[in-house]
Design a protein around this motif. Structure first.
Motif, PDB file in Angstrom:
ATOM      1  N   SER A 155      43.804  58.355 108.637  1.00 23.26           N
ATOM      2  CA  SER A 155      44.727  58.933 109.369  1.00 23.26           C
ATOM      3  C   SER A 155      44.352  60.077 110.284  1.00 23.26           C
ATOM      4  O   SER A 155      44.806  60.325 111.389  1.00 23.26           O
ATOM      5  N   LEU A 156      43.006  60.380 109.923  1.00 24.09           N
ATOM      6  CA  LEU A 156      42.264  61.460 110.896  1.00 24.09           C
ATOM      7  C   LEU A 156      41.782  60.906 112.268  1.00 24.09           C
ATOM      8  O   LEU A 156      41.305  61.422 113.178  1.00 24.09           O
ATOM      9  N   ASN A 161      47.947  57.376 113.061  1.00 22.17           N
ATOM     10  CA  ASN A 161      47.996  58.565 112.018  1.00 22.17           C
ATOM     11  C   ASN A 161      49.309  58.517 111.173  1.00 22.17           C
ATOM     12  O   ASN A 161      49.071  58.921 110.093  1.00 22.17           O
ATOM     13  N   GLN A 165      49.370  58.247 107.205  1.00 21.16           N
ATOM     14  CA  GLN A 165      49.806  59.179 106.265  1.00 21.16           C
ATOM     15  C   GLN A 165      50.666  58.987 105.317  1.00 21.16           C
ATOM     16  O   GLN A 165      50.880  59.414 104.169  1.00 21.16           O
TER      17      GLN A 165
END
Length: 187
Positions: A155-156, A161, A165
């Motif tokens: 997600s980074l 993302n 997440q």
């Protein structure tokens, strides 16, 4: 006390997931559950800030109380991971995005601590669960903890993302909910 606090392992994840589902459905902002972080629903100025902040607080407090049941039940530091997750989530709620650059950085730090501790929780719990003969929950924890860690790390780095997440958080939230009957039985 152990049996009653274990139920907070259902309350927290359900409250948190309900808040982000409701928030995404009712927001007046342009918001994508695939591309936007959950924390955007609780950002300064977001019309969904109250509901999403409440969901974070419910999750933080409930998972911290669930940690008390883990501490009393399992001879494992899994309770520390649960407590860390709960406290980190309360910091995420207290540090909303779009307040300032400093608050945004602190928010990100609190979220990172919460992600790592949440993904670690079922992994740390695997050994005592195996020792207690709870093989299904232990193996599920290893699988879901790995999925959570990978998804939250991704997600980074990806445009989707929000999707990753949600995958990462839901994986370990599902494990927490599934662990409640085992915690109650193992007291």
């Amino acid at each position: 006390m152990t049996r009653s606090t274990a139920w907070f392992g259902v309350v927290g994840p359900c409250g948190f997931i309900a808040a982000w589902v409701i928030g995404a459905a009712v927001t007046d902002r342009e918001y994508s559950s695939v591309d936007d972080a959950i924390s955007q629903l609780a950002a300064v100025g977001a019309d969904t800030r109250p509901v999403m902040t409440a969901g974070m607080v419910v999750f933080g407090v409930a998972v911290a109380l669930y940690a008390a049941s883990l501490r009393a039940t399992w001879r494992s530091p899994a309770w520390i991971a649960a407590l860390t997750t709960g406290v980190a989530t309360l910091f995420v709620a207290a540090l909303p995005l779009d307040h300032s650059d400093l608050v945004d950085r602190l928010h990100g730090l609190a979220a990172a601590v919460g992600y790592v501790s949440l993904a670690a929780l079922p992994l740390i719990a695997a050994r005592p669960l195996l020792a207690a003969g709870e093989r299904v929950l232990a193996v599920a924890g290893i699988v879901l903890g790995a999925i959570s860690g990978i998804a939250l790390a991704l997600s980074l780095f990806v445009d989707a993302n929000g999707l990753f997440q949600r995958i990462g958080l839901t994986a370990t939230d599902a494990w927490i909910v599934a662990s409640v009957p085992v915690v109650r039985r193992m007291r």
